[in-house]
Scaffold this active site. Structure first.
Site, PDB file in Angstrom:
ATOM      1  N   LYS A 115      -2.392   3.637  -1.589  1.00 49.13           N
ATOM      2  CA  LYS A 115      -1.538   3.978  -0.456  1.00 49.13           C
ATOM      3  C   LYS A 115      -0.069   3.901  -0.862  1.00 49.13           C
ATOM      4  CE  LYS A 115      -0.824   2.627   4.403  1.00 49.13           C
ATOM      5  NZ  LYS A 115      -1.222   1.656   5.453  1.00 49.13           N
ATOM      6  N   GLU A 130     -11.046   1.808   5.590  1.00 46.83           N
ATOM      7  CA  GLU A 130     -10.034   1.023   4.886  1.00 46.83           C
ATOM      8  C   GLU A 130     -10.476  -0.432   4.734  1.00 46.83           C
ATOM      9  OE1 GLU A 130      -5.268  -0.100   5.440  1.00 46.83           O
ATOM     10  OE2 GLU A 130      -6.453   0.645   7.127  1.00 46.83           O
ATOM     11  N   CYS A 174      -4.827   4.817   6.613  1.00 46.79           N
ATOM     12  CA  CYS A 174      -4.283   4.283   7.851  1.00 46.79           C
ATOM     13  C   CYS A 174      -3.138   5.157   8.365  1.00 46.79           C
ATOM     14  CB  CYS A 174      -3.852   2.835   7.654  1.00 46.79           C
ATOM     15  SG  CYS A 174      -3.511   1.957   9.198  1.00 46.79           S
TER      16      CYS A 174
END
Length: 527
Positions: free
Chosen positions: A340, A278, A390
């Site tokens: 995301k 990330e 994440c």
């Protein structure tokens, strides 16, 4: 099996004393989870809470449950304080208050479970094994609510006590992690029923707990013994750059960061898919022609790069920022990307912006915008891949596109915020449970660790620990056929609870009928 629960002295234990013991029991519950995984503490923690709830009103039971949650989350989430010291000048003073407030808020969910239990148990005069069944149902309901209300935060579910036990975690393929929580809490509270019961039946109750463990173990072992294909023939290279969060976004360190990732990416060995974590590139890669050219030179012929990067899109209303994973081929051409969709409050956006006089913890030009949801990416020459960035990986049943099933999941993350605390180990545990639930391998690239290759049974095929700099070279494991949980989600949890209650009520009726023949006094519960 309707039993008399004795220990009348429990009535005189003061509420503050019960809350103190409950808080300690909540702390012990954390030791049942990774990285500790002390399974023998499961009955100590949950049976203690069940005993403490005896003879309490709904309001007092809620307070005892809240105290348990305060110990559970205060210890279990203490690692969050580490993130406030990344920018210590601005946020260090908020570390302890923030963890305290978060823990106190999340403790509301164990309070809900305890209040529900006390209300129903007292009204229906439920005791013995049925009380354990009721408590497990209330607890699982509260965990499910914690995973769905507001933004949801299903961290450290009770079922994760089984992550390190290969056979015992496999039932998650059928009933999910919430179903495992139900079974763990049910088995964990049965010793309380045995302790409080009297007569010959008190020796039967522990056998029920043993039976749950044996059935789960045998079912899990059978799944592990299913024939699985050999290596996929797809070679992975995961790069763990291990760049400290304090240094990552400093402009003077940008060149050193990119150079480090390029050096690690070009080490000898076969590569079909190159994986960076990330926000591995500290900038807008799709806008940086020079950086893309240098990265393209590091991508082996025929290989692809999947990397976490920030992204921005100009719109009529201004500029929107995204936390994304982007795919590039060996020419440096952008292929596709994923944004995301499940953002971290206070980290990636500020809830109630304008009301709260603080800024978000992460650096950036503005709040991130959520993407459209789980996606499966079709890339040339590689198996279909889903991306979870994440903490998106912590949500059971919400990591893949149900209409377009992938062959594997790429979890790009940056746990550098949390140093060498227990946080990254807990995060990895969630990823392992998603692999079992979905029957899909998960490949995890983390900036400072823990990077890993996880097969479809939740086993670690390869791992690079926290604080290490290096690469993982491994073959992509094969996927299993869609699991029952992958097909039906949390409906399987409802089926498990209903089936268990049906068996429990039937056994209770049989026990009551037999008990009535011997003496009428054995049919009254002391709840």
């Amino acid at each position: 099996m309707n039993l008399i629960w004795t220990l009348p002295a429990a009535r005189v234990i003061s509420l503050p004393s019960r809350m103190t013991v409950a808080c300690a029991a909540g702390g012990l519950a954390v030791l049942t989870l990774p990285p500790f995984s002390i399974l023998l503490l499961v009955p100590v923690a949950y049976a203690t809470l069940l005993v403490l709830l005896r003879h309490l009103s709904v309001a007092k039971a809620a307070l005892v449950g809240w105290a348990f949650g305060l110990g559970q989350f205060g210890f279990g989430l203490s690692w969050i304080a580490e993130s406030f010291y990344v920018d210590a000048e601005r946020f260090a003073a908020l570390a302890i208050p923030a963890v305290a407030v978060l823990s106190a808020g999340l403790a509301i969910f164990p309070a809900i479970a305890a209040a529900l239990f006390a209300g129903v148990a007292q009204r229906r005069a439920i005791g013995g094994v049925l009380a354990c069944l009721l408590f497990a149902t209330c607890w699982t309901t509260a965990e499910w609510l914690r995973g769905h209300l507001l933004t949801g935060f299903p961290w450290n579910l009770a079922g994760y006590a089984l992550v390190e036990y290969a056979a015992l975690r496999q039932p998650a393929a059928w009933v999910g992690s919430y179903g495992l929580s139900f079974l763990v809490v049910l088995a964990g509270t049965l010793p309380a029923a045995a302790f409080l019961a009297r007569g010959r039946h008190r020796w039967d109750i522990p056998l029920l707990g043993v039976g749950i463990v044996v059935v789960a173990w045998n079912a899990g072992t059978a799944r592990l013994q299913l024939e699985t294909p050999g290596p996929s023939g797809v070679d992975l290279r995961i790069v763990q750059g291990n760049v400290p969060q304090q240094e990552k976004w400093a402009p003077e360190n940008r060149e050193a960061t990119l150079t480090r990732y390029l050096e690690l990416s070009t080490r000898p060995g076969p590569v079909d898919i190159l994986l960076w974590p990330e926000t591995a590139f500290p900038g807008f890669l799709d806008e940086d022609v020079e950086a893309r050219s240098r990265i393209a030179a590091a991508i082996p012929a025929g290989a692809l790069l999947l990397t976490g990067v920030p992204d921005r899109v100009s719109m009529d209303g201004g500029t929107s920022y995204f936390n994304s994973v982007q795919a590039y081929d060996q020419s440096g051409e952008f292929l596709t990307g994923y944004a995301k969709h499940h953002l971290v409050p206070f980290g990636e956006y500020m809830p109630f912006r304008g009301w709260l006089p603080i800024d978000r913890l992460t650096q950036g030009l503005g709040d991130f915008t959520p993407g459209p949801g789980p996606r499966t990416l079709a890339l040339p020459g590689v198996p279909l891949v889903a991306v979870a960035i994440c903490y998106e990986i912590i949500f059971p049943g919400h990591v893949v596109d149900d209409l377009f099933r992938p062959d594997w999941i790429f979890n790009a993350t940056n746990d550098a915020w949390f140093g060498t605390s227990i946080g990254p180990e807990q995060h990895l545990a969630s990823a392992r449970m998603r692999a079992v639930e979905e029957g899909l391998p998960i490949v995890r690239a983390a900036n400072t660790g823990i990077s890993a290759v996880i097969d479809a049974n939740g086993d670690l095929a390869a791992r690079l620990g926290t604080g290490e700099t290096g690469v993982i070279g491994a073959a992509l494991p094969f996927a299993h056929p869609p699991t029952l949980y992958a097909r039906f989600g949390d409906w399987t949890l409802l089926a498990l609870i209903f089936a268990t209650w049906a068996v429990g009520l039937a056994a209770g009726l049989v026990g009551t009928h037999r008990g009535n023949k011997k003496t009428r006094t054995e049919t009254k519960s002391c709840w």
